[in-house]
Scaffold this active site. Structure first.
Site, PDB file in Angstrom:
ATOM      1  N   ASP A  15      47.473  38.035 -32.621  1.00  0.00           N
ATOM      2  CA  ASP A  15      48.229  37.587 -31.442  1.00  0.00           C
ATOM      3  C   ASP A  15      49.718  37.383 -31.749  1.00  0.00           C
ATOM      4  O   ASP A  15      50.251  36.271 -31.652  1.00  0.00           O
ATOM      5  CB  ASP A  15      47.621  36.294 -30.893  1.00  0.00           C
ATOM      6  CG  ASP A  15      46.199  36.490 -30.398  1.00  0.00           C
ATOM      7  OD1 ASP A  15      46.029  36.855 -29.232  1.00  0.00           O
ATOM      8  OD2 ASP A  15      45.260  36.285 -31.199  1.00  0.00           O
ATOM      9  N   ASP A  55      46.483  42.044 -29.527  1.00  0.00           N
ATOM     10  CA  ASP A  55      47.640  41.484 -28.825  1.00  0.00           C
ATOM     11  C   ASP A  55      48.899  41.575 -29.677  1.00  0.00           C
ATOM     12  O   ASP A  55      49.656  40.603 -29.845  1.00  0.00           O
ATOM     13  CB  ASP A  55      47.382  40.023 -28.416  1.00  0.00           C
ATOM     14  CG  ASP A  55      46.581  39.921 -27.124  1.00  0.00           C
ATOM     15  OD1 ASP A  55      46.352  40.964 -26.485  1.00  0.00           O
ATOM     16  OD2 ASP A  55      46.168  38.804 -26.764  1.00  0.00           O
ATOM     17  N   ASN A 122      43.592  41.981 -25.152  1.00  0.00           N
ATOM     18  CA  ASN A 122      43.547  42.042 -23.696  1.00  0.00           C
ATOM     19  C   ASN A 122      44.923  42.254 -23.083  1.00  0.00           C
ATOM     20  O   ASN A 122      45.028  42.648 -21.921  1.00  0.00           O
ATOM     21  CB  ASN A 122      42.931  40.755 -23.130  1.00  0.00           C
ATOM     22  CG  ASN A 122      43.734  39.526 -23.491  1.00  0.00           C
ATOM     23  OD1 ASN A 122      44.103  39.334 -24.653  1.00  0.00           O
ATOM     24  ND2 ASN A 122      44.019  38.671 -22.526  1.00  0.00           N
ATOM     25  N   HIS A 123      46.002  42.034 -23.845  1.00  0.00           N
ATOM     26  CA  HIS A 123      47.348  42.263 -23.315  1.00  0.00           C
ATOM     27  C   HIS A 123      47.812  43.701 -23.525  1.00  0.00           C
ATOM     28  O   HIS A 123      48.578  44.215 -22.704  1.00  0.00           O
ATOM     29  CB  HIS A 123      48.352  41.308 -23.994  1.00  0.00           C
ATOM     30  CG  HIS A 123      48.295  39.913 -23.472  1.00  0.00           C
ATOM     31  ND1 HIS A 123      49.196  39.408 -22.564  1.00  0.00           N
ATOM     32  CD2 HIS A 123      47.428  38.903 -23.731  1.00  0.00           C
ATOM     33  CE1 HIS A 123      48.892  38.147 -22.274  1.00  0.00           C
ATOM     34  NE2 HIS A 123      47.815  37.817 -22.993  1.00  0.00           N
ATOM     35  N   HIS A 220      38.451  40.674 -30.570  1.00  0.00           N
ATOM     36  CA  HIS A 220      39.443  39.961 -29.753  1.00  0.00           C
ATOM     37  C   HIS A 220      38.769  39.570 -28.444  1.00  0.00           C
ATOM     38  O   HIS A 220      38.812  40.306 -27.451  1.00  0.00           O
ATOM     39  CB  HIS A 220      40.648  40.873 -29.489  1.00  0.00           C
ATOM     40  CG  HIS A 220      41.819  40.161 -28.885  1.00  0.00           C
ATOM     41  ND1 HIS A 220      42.883  39.710 -29.635  1.00  0.00           N
ATOM     42  CD2 HIS A 220      42.101  39.807 -27.610  1.00  0.00           C
ATOM     43  CE1 HIS A 220      43.766  39.140 -28.863  1.00  0.00           C
ATOM     44  NE2 HIS A 220      43.311  39.174 -27.605  1.00  0.00           N
ATOM     45  N   HIS A 248      42.446  36.404 -30.110  1.00  0.00           N
ATOM     46  CA  HIS A 248      42.564  35.991 -28.716  1.00  0.00           C
ATOM     47  C   HIS A 248      42.738  34.478 -28.547  1.00  0.00           C
ATOM     48  O   HIS A 248      43.408  34.053 -27.617  1.00  0.00           O
ATOM     49  CB  HIS A 248      41.361  36.469 -27.886  1.00  0.00           C
ATOM     50  CG  HIS A 248      41.474  36.128 -26.427  1.00  0.00           C
ATOM     51  ND1 HIS A 248      42.403  36.707 -25.601  1.00  0.00           N
ATOM     52  CD2 HIS A 248      40.779  35.261 -25.652  1.00  0.00           C
ATOM     53  CE1 HIS A 248      42.267  36.227 -24.376  1.00  0.00           C
ATOM     54  NE2 HIS A 248      41.297  35.339 -24.387  1.00  0.00           N
ATOM     55  N   HIS A 250      44.521  31.145 -29.415  1.00  0.00           N
ATOM     56  CA  HIS A 250      45.837  30.863 -29.981  1.00  0.00           C
ATOM     57  C   HIS A 250      45.864  29.634 -30.876  1.00  0.00           C
ATOM     58  O   HIS A 250      46.832  29.441 -31.610  1.00  0.00           O
ATOM     59  CB  HIS A 250      46.868  30.696 -28.856  1.00  0.00           C
ATOM     60  CG  HIS A 250      47.248  32.002 -28.219  1.00  0.00           C
ATOM     61  ND1 HIS A 250      48.420  32.157 -27.500  1.00  0.00           N
ATOM     62  CD2 HIS A 250      46.632  33.213 -28.201  1.00  0.00           C
ATOM     63  CE1 HIS A 250      48.493  33.407 -27.065  1.00  0.00           C
ATOM     64  NE2 HIS A 250      47.415  34.065 -27.475  1.00  0.00           N
TER      65      HIS A 250
END
Length: 695
Positions: A15, A55, A122-123, A220, A248, A250
């Site tokens: 991330d 990410d 997912n981003h 993730h 995923h 944080h």
């Protein structure tokens, strides 16, 4: 563990969210500074490769500025002359789904000294018609090794297969599994569906049995169990795994935690940049260096120093005895005191005061204060003066740290849109056969959150292509069945044709043999070798003459009776040969039958022929009486055939002379047999004639 020739060193981070708040004047470079520090740590510790857990980019379509900064950082740290100490021994075309199909450091045109392996999150997940992501740009540039990209089916739960990247360094063998982000609800159902998620184990080799492989999984997905259907349970994972890198989430939980009853450990490095205002983001950021030798490993967490400090404080105003809830001035004074304390606390650890990050104040029922006006006093002292205060209701105050999820995840549109679409389909009683509801949910999520204008188009094209493939497969099956039926029908028709041809050929052969025999007898100039053939020839000639005579008789009235009498006399004189007479009777009978078959519509001609044959074969006394009283056949005109057959007495005279010359060739002893056979034939002909006369 001190033997470095057999020890694999991996730096793990997740991330990075490159490009986060890139338009903010103060915080626009935070993500890039943290990522550059990660690469610097890898270079300083001389790790074998960097492993990223998704990410890498914050936006699904990062800006050109973000892409340029990312490529510059990767080129600076990854392209060098440092030799790579490990090998990839698996099928690289399966592991890396790109045009080149091999790990980047094996490309002879690039000097890659620090390989980077990454999955998507997912981003930055793939989207669009070509199913591409921003990471595919870096992969095509040979800067990263993109793996864990799964292609799901258009409808249903779907099925995925995880092929490991087999890495070997000395005696250490590592099987690296990658699973890019899939919508949590769908992946949850896939894990609970038998055979929907298949894991490929390394093959048994003499140098390294299956049990000697160290198995690592990088994924993730949601881990916090606010909603069990929208998260992945650790117990869904297979037990043969040894180490799991969870992206995923944080919150930094970098220390490996053992899962009870599963036999593997999970590390959660968290994000390298704070993207939400929660307590989990306020914890110090770390990366993990994992050293593996054989089946043993040693984790080492390394703090990130370039990350902007994040100070978090929760204030419950009703618990403060010195604050009057109705006095706004006292509330402001107390909050100002809390913020100054946080600034002093972080200034002791930070290099500059500009690195200070948002404190959080929890509001529990008192009148709110304008956060922007409050933050104006701290411009230049903190990085977020506009949202230094965040008020929340008391109902959410009691939530545990584990239950506080990412603020961006609170407003995830996919769950709400999915419920709305399902409700709409249920209310309208729609039967979605080509476009499934789940695919429409994904397309709507990509359209709203990822600004993918081609989301619905790609959804439509993928489902139409899948439907076409199914129809083609079914059509091929039907065509095979139809071809079989047609072939069987053709075979049956060919057999019927062959049988009919055989029967016709046999009939033609019989008729042809008879015609050949008759032709030989007519064209013979020498002595006759068969009495039966001579008799057939004689009878056919007499038959034609009788027809002409009958036509002449019918045309001329009583004058034809004398001609009849002469024909009968000539016929009786030739009755000396047994074979000739029997042949004439059989041929006469056959000719009657044949002519009836060949021309069934000419009844008058049949009657005339039968009448002539009967008169020629009867005794002379009976013939005389019948010759005088017999009238012309019914329905036959007097001048229909008489004009065409007049003046042919000469032909009949020649026939009579021929028959008289034939007299002396036969014996007199055969006359009794001839008369007997004629008597046997006459009744049959008479009955036929009588039947015709009755009509």
């Amino acid at each position: 563990m001190d033997d470095k020739s057999n020890m694999l060193r991996v730096l793990i981070a997740t991330d990075c969210h490159l490009g986060y708040l890139e338009k903010d004047e103060i915080r626009r470079f935070d993500s890039f500074q943290a990522f550059e520090e990660i690469c610097s740590i890898a270079e300083q510790n001389k790790v074998d490769f960097i492993l990223l857990g998704g990410d890498l980019f914050h936006e699904n379509k990062p800006s050109r500025s973000t892409l340029v900064k990312t490529i510059e950082t990767l080129r600076r740290y990854c392209l060098n002359d440092r030799p790579v100490q490990f090998q990839v021994v698996s099928d690289q075309t399966v592991n890396f789904q790109n045009v080149f199909g091999h790990v980047n450091y094996e490309d002879p045109h690039f000097n890659v000294g620090l390989p980077v392996f990454t999955i998507h999150g997912n981003h930055d997940d793939p989207a669009g018609v070509d199913n591409l992501s921003a990471i595919d740009i870096l992969s095509a540039s040979n800067l990263v090794n993109y793996f864990g990209k799964m292609v799901l089916g258009g409808s249903g739960v779907g099925q995925i297969t995880l092929h490991p990247i087999l890495i070997r360094k000395g005696t250490t063998s590592v099987a690296l599994y990658g699973l890019g982000n899939i919508r949590d609800e769908r992946l949850n159902r896939m894990f609970q569906t038998p055979h929907a998620v298949q894991w490929i184990r390394p093959g048994h080799q003499e140098a390294c049995p299956v049990s000697n492989w160290f198995n690592i999984l990088v994924l993730h997905q949601n881990r916090i169990k606010t909603n069990p259907k929208n998260a992945i349970n650790e117990h869904f994972l297979p037990r043969f795994l040894d180490f799991v890198v969870w992206g995923h989430e944080h919150e930094c939980l970098v220390d490996p935690q053992e899962v009870p009853g599963m036999g593997f450990h999970i590390t959660q490095p968290g994000s390298s940049v704070a993207t939400s205002l929660i307590d989990g983001e306020a914890k110090p950021k770390h990366v993990l260096m994992l050293e593996i030798k054989g089946s043993q490993y040693r984790p080492t967490k390394i703090p990130l120093k370039s990350v902007r400090p994040f100070e978090y404080a929760e204030v419950v105003l009703k618990d403060e005895a010195d604050i009057d809830p109705n006095d706004q001035a006292s509330v402001l004074e107390h909050l100002d005191k809390v913020v100054r304390n946080l600034i002093d606390k972080s200034s002791k650890r930070a290099v500059s005061r500009s690195q200070l990050k948002l404190p959080l104040v929890d509001y529990s029922g008192f009148s709110t204060i304008n956060p922007q006006r409050f933050g104006q006093k701290y411009v230049g002292k903190v990085a977020n003066p506009q949202d230094i205060l965040i008020f929340s209701k008391a109902a959410k105050k009691r939530q545990s740290v584990e239950e506080k999820i990412d603020a961006s995840e609170k407003l995830r549109p996919e769950e709400l849109n999915q419920q709305n679409i399902e409700a709409l389909v249920a209310e309208s009683n729609l039967k979605m056969e080509i476009l499934p509801v789940n695919d429409l949910d994904i397309a709507l999520h990509d359209f709203v959150s990822k600004d993918d204008k081609m989301a619905f188009y790609s959804c439509l094209q993928n489902n139409l292509e899948e439907t076409r493939n199914k129809l083609v497969a079914e059509a091929d099956t039907l065509k095979i069945e139809e071809n079989l039926i047609v072939k069987v029908g053709e075979c049956m028709q060919e057999r019927v044709k062959e049988r009919s041809l055989r029967s016709k050929e046999s009939m033609r052969t019989t008729t042809g043999s008879q015609n050949i025999q008759g032709t030989r007898n007519e064209n013979a100039t020498g002595p006759t070798f068969s009495d039966e053939e001579d008799t057939r020839q004689m009878l056919s000639i007499s038959k034609s003459a009788q027809r002409r005579g009958g036509a002449s008789r019918r045309g001329r009235g009583r004058g034809s009776s004398s001609l009849k009498q002469m024909t009968l006399d000539g016929t009786m004189r030739t009755r000396h040969s047994e074979r000739s007479t029997s042949g004439s009777a059989s041929v006469a009978t056959r000719s009657i039958v044949d002519e009836g078959i060949d021309s069934p519509s000419s009844e008058e001609r049949e009657r005339d022929e039968l009448h002539d044959l009967v008169e020629n074969s009867e005794p002379e006394e009976i013939k005389k009486d019948k010759g005088r009283k017999r009238a012309a056949p019914r329905g036959r005109g007097r001048g229909s055939t008489s004009s065409a057959k007049r003046g042919r007495k000469s032909d009949f005279t020649s026939i009579q002379s021929m028959l008289m010359n034939k007299d002396g060739d036969d014996d007199d002893d055969d006359e009794d047999d001839i008369s007997t056979r004629l008597k046997k034939v006459q009744p049959q002909v008479t009955r036929n004639y009588g039947a015709i006369r009755k009509r």
